[in-house]
Design a protein around this motif. Structure first.
Motif, short mmCIF file in Angstrom:
data_model
loop_
_atom_site.label_atom_id
_atom_site.label_comp_id
_atom_site.label_asym_id
_atom_site.label_seq_id
_atom_site.Cartn_x
_atom_site.Cartn_y
_atom_site.Cartn_z
N ASP A 146 15.28 -73.26 -20.86
CA ASP A 146 14.10 -73.56 -20.29
C ASP A 146 13.40 -72.15 -19.48
O ASP A 146 14.25 -71.62 -19.00
CB ASP A 146 14.03 -74.46 -19.32
N SER A 147 12.30 -71.47 -19.74
CA SER A 147 11.84 -70.58 -19.01
C SER A 147 11.82 -70.51 -17.55
O SER A 147 12.26 -69.60 -16.95
CB SER A 147 10.33 -70.33 -19.28
N GLU A 148 11.65 -71.78 -16.91
CA GLU A 148 12.02 -71.77 -15.21
C GLU A 148 13.25 -71.95 -15.12
O GLU A 148 13.69 -71.04 -14.19
CB GLU A 148 11.30 -73.13 -14.93
N HIS A 149 14.08 -72.38 -15.74
CA HIS A 149 15.70 -72.43 -15.33
C HIS A 149 16.14 -70.91 -15.44
O HIS A 149 17.14 -70.49 -14.93
CB HIS A 149 16.45 -73.42 -15.91
N SER A 150 15.76 -70.38 -16.70
CA SER A 150 16.35 -69.09 -17.13
C SER A 150 15.78 -68.12 -15.99
O SER A 150 16.56 -67.29 -15.55
CB SER A 150 15.90 -68.70 -18.42
N ALA A 151 14.54 -68.07 -15.67
CA ALA A 151 14.07 -67.36 -14.42
C ALA A 151 14.92 -67.57 -13.26
O ALA A 151 15.45 -66.40 -12.66
CB ALA A 151 12.64 -67.59 -13.94
N ILE A 152 15.19 -68.87 -12.73
CA ILE A 152 16.12 -68.94 -11.77
C ILE A 152 17.58 -68.18 -11.81
O ILE A 152 18.12 -67.52 -10.99
CB ILE A 152 16.33 -70.30 -11.27
N PHE A 153 17.95 -68.60 -13.15
CA PHE A 153 19.28 -68.07 -13.47
C PHE A 153 19.37 -66.61 -13.31
O PHE A 153 19.96 -65.74 -12.75
CB PHE A 153 19.75 -68.54 -14.75
N GLN A 154 18.39 -65.89 -13.82
CA GLN A 154 18.27 -64.44 -13.61
C GLN A 154 18.11 -64.00 -12.40
O GLN A 154 18.55 -62.92 -12.01
CB GLN A 154 16.83 -63.99 -14.59
N ALA A 155 17.17 -64.52 -11.54
CA ALA A 155 17.10 -64.08 -10.43
C ALA A 155 18.43 -64.11 -9.36
O ALA A 155 18.89 -63.44 -8.41
CB ALA A 155 15.95 -64.77 -9.59
N LEU A 156 19.22 -65.25 -9.81
CA LEU A 156 20.51 -65.53 -8.95
C LEU A 156 21.51 -64.31 -9.45
O LEU A 156 22.63 -64.46 -8.64
CB LEU A 156 21.14 -66.73 -9.50
N GLN A 157 21.40 -63.52 -10.31
CA GLN A 157 22.29 -62.64 -10.78
C GLN A 157 22.40 -61.63 -9.62
O GLN A 157 23.55 -61.01 -9.57
CB GLN A 157 21.80 -61.84 -12.02
N GLY A 158 21.42 -61.64 -8.76
CA GLY A 158 21.59 -60.49 -7.52
C GLY A 158 22.07 -60.97 -6.42
O GLY A 158 22.23 -60.61 -5.20
N SER A 159 22.43 -62.28 -6.32
CA SER A 159 23.13 -63.09 -5.22
C SER A 159 24.36 -62.82 -4.88
O SER A 159 25.20 -62.65 -5.52
CB SER A 159 22.78 -64.74 -5.54
N PRO A 160 24.80 -62.63 -3.59
CA PRO A 160 25.89 -62.09 -3.06
C PRO A 160 26.95 -63.33 -3.35
O PRO A 160 28.12 -63.41 -3.36
CB PRO A 160 25.97 -61.75 -1.76
N ARG A 161 26.15 -64.66 -2.98
CA ARG A 161 27.24 -65.57 -2.73
C ARG A 161 26.16 -66.93 -2.88
O ARG A 161 24.87 -66.60 -2.64
CB ARG A 161 27.89 -65.97 -1.72
N LYS A 162 26.68 -68.18 -3.28
CA LYS A 162 25.61 -69.25 -3.65
C LYS A 162 25.00 -69.75 -1.88
O LYS A 162 23.79 -70.07 -1.91
CB LYS A 162 26.27 -70.41 -3.83
N GLU A 163 25.55 -69.42 -1.01
CA GLU A 163 25.16 -69.76 0.52
C GLU A 163 24.02 -69.05 0.85
O GLU A 163 23.19 -69.15 1.85
CB GLU A 163 26.26 -69.70 1.42
N ALA A 164 23.80 -67.81 0.07
CA ALA A 164 22.79 -66.92 0.38
C ALA A 164 21.13 -67.41 -0.08
O ALA A 164 20.31 -67.05 0.64
CB ALA A 164 22.76 -65.39 -0.21
N VAL A 165 21.39 -68.57 -0.82
CA VAL A 165 20.20 -68.94 -1.55
C VAL A 165 19.75 -70.10 -0.54
O VAL A 165 20.26 -71.16 -0.43
CB VAL A 165 20.55 -69.48 -2.76
N LYS A 166 18.29 -70.03 -0.35
CA LYS A 166 17.70 -70.77 0.56
C LYS A 166 16.82 -71.98 -0.07
O LYS A 166 17.04 -73.29 0.30
CB LYS A 166 16.88 -70.27 1.73
N LYS A 167 16.17 -71.81 -1.11
CA LYS A 167 15.59 -72.54 -2.01
C LYS A 167 15.01 -71.83 -3.23
O LYS A 167 15.26 -70.75 -3.58
CB LYS A 167 14.17 -72.58 -1.17
N ILE A 168 14.87 -72.92 -4.14
CA ILE A 168 14.43 -72.51 -5.56
C ILE A 168 13.07 -72.93 -5.66
O ILE A 168 12.40 -74.11 -5.08
CB ILE A 168 15.29 -73.40 -6.64
N ILE A 169 12.27 -72.17 -6.37
CA ILE A 169 10.85 -72.50 -6.67
C ILE A 169 10.72 -72.55 -7.98
O ILE A 169 10.94 -71.59 -8.97
CB ILE A 169 9.84 -71.51 -5.99
N LEU A 170 10.30 -73.77 -8.32
CA LEU A 170 9.98 -74.05 -9.82
C LEU A 170 8.42 -73.87 -10.08
O LEU A 170 7.68 -74.66 -9.31
CB LEU A 170 10.25 -75.40 -10.34
N THR A 171 7.93 -73.05 -11.05
CA THR A 171 6.71 -72.88 -11.05
C THR A 171 6.15 -73.81 -12.22
O THR A 171 6.94 -74.12 -13.15
CB THR A 171 6.08 -71.38 -11.53
#
Length: 381
Positions: A146-171
């Motif tokens: 899915d384009s939305e979930h792929s976008a999130i997955f791609q953006a997460l590649q730069g995350s140092p750890r899961k706890e660094a993520v505050k929120k997901i935005i689905l367009t």
């Protein structure tokens, strides 16, 4: 060299997946479809798979006759679909079938330790912890298409750890009825609802976009894919469909994935991950777009989003019931038997009637799905 099975090869995602396979010379080992014999024959003659399946048994019989000159094994029905999902010759299974039919082959492919490129929303919406727990047990990756979930997955590649993520935005594009009020949607037709402003998709998902049920289903899917609390997933209307989704880090930095509205980008990323290769997609020119716009969803008009949010909050079999009811109500709407505004009402009623069962099995999911469909059919009678 990738060896790929494509479940649902004659649909919108399936044909675009074959564009990617064609460009990169991937081996297409299995193809499946419902009943489109003409297109399946063309695909077989181009890609020479080793195994194919038609869900429609009559179509499978016709296909056997048509390709009798080729050494391709032709199967039929659900057993054939599962056989293609677990086929030894493939290492990646791209599941792009439409509806609940996609759940069982996904689970079987996980057991066979295939990498899953997932375009079938219903697998995670209805299957929930069955799918994610089994993927962990067998050490299998689920890569979103899915384009939305792929976008999130791609953006997460730069995350140092899961706890660094505050929120997901689905367009969300907002579909063809953005800005309309409930009274304006009372008498819209299927033809009206099928006129999506940005995407060329199959009928079922296009209607889901018009009701915004697709965004509710994606909300549930995002929770399972990314293990995020419901309150940390936000939906934003973005009419241009250029920003496909984003994440917000704890420092309030936002990382988004952008591209022209073409599904071949997320399809290719799922097939090439973690590599980045040239794609058949046109480059994005921000200057050509000029501006990008964003709006809050209208939850009162597009009630299906709220149905899905309440379904995942209730947990258990409620999401499966909401999804099953939606598949039936969309079918009835496309056949002209109910109004567009009936879809949300029927989905809501069926979802609320789902049995309380947090530790469900596959059989429980299938029973909840059947019960929801029957409720919709009886309610319409």
């Amino acid at each position: 060299m990738k060896n790929i099975s494509i479940l649902g090869s004659t649909g919108s995602i399936g044909t675009q997946s074959l564009d990617v396979c064609r460009m990169h010379n991937y081996n297409v080992k299995c193809l499946t479809a419902n009943s489109n014999v003409d297109l399946m024959e063309q695909q077989i003659r181009e890609f020479s798979p080793e195994l194919v399946c038609m869900m429609n048994e009559k179509a499978a019989s016709e296909l056997k006759t048509r390709i009798a000159d080729m050494s391709v094994k032709v199967l039929g029905g659900m057993d054939g679909l599962v056989e293609c999902a677990v086929y030894d010759g493939a290492d990646t299974v791209l599941n792009s079938v439409v509806g609940m039919i996609g759940l069982r082959p996904t689970l079987e492919a996980i057991k066979a330790k295939k990498t899953i490129a997932l375009a079938n929303k219903e697998t995670l919406v209805a299957g929930g912890h069955l799918v994610t727990n089994q993927a962990k047990e067998y050490g299998v990756s689920i890569l979103p298409v899915d384009s939305e979930h792929s976008a999130i997955f791609q953006a997460l590649q730069g995350s140092p750890r899961k706890e660094a993520v505050k929120k997901i935005i689905l367009t969300a594009s907002g579909g063809p009825f953005f800005g309309k009020k409930p009274n304006e949607l009372e008498n819209v037709t299927a033809a009206d609802a099928l006129r999506h402003p940005n995407w060329n998709m199959g009928a079922k998902i296009t209607i889901d976009s018009a009701t915004m049920m697709n965004k509710g289903l994606e909300f549930i899917e995002a929770k399972w894919l990314f293990d995020m609390p419901n309150d940390d997933i936000e939906i934003v209307i973005h009419r241009e469909s250029v920003i496909h989704s984003a994440i917000v880090y704890q420092d309030n930095s936002m990382i988004a994935q952008l591209g022209v509205p073409d599904m071949r980008i997320p399809i290719q990323y799922a097939l090439t991950y973690p590599e980045r290769l040239p794609s058949p997609v046109a480059p994005l020119s921000l200057a050509d777009y000029g501006k990008l716009t964003f709006f809050e969803p209208d939850y009162k008009t597009f009630r299906c989003i709220d149905v899905c949010k309440r379904a995942i909050e209730a947990g258990g079999l409620h999401p499966a019931a909401a999804n099953g009811a939606n598949e039936e109500s969309v079918r009835l709407f496309l056949e002209g038997k109910i109004k567009f505004t009936d879809i949300a009402y029927l989905n809501d009623e069926a979802m609320q009637k789902a049995p309380e069962n947090k530790n469900f099995t596959l059989d429980d999911v299938l029973d909840a799905d059947r019960a929801a469909r029957e409720y919709v059919k009886e309610a319409v009678k």
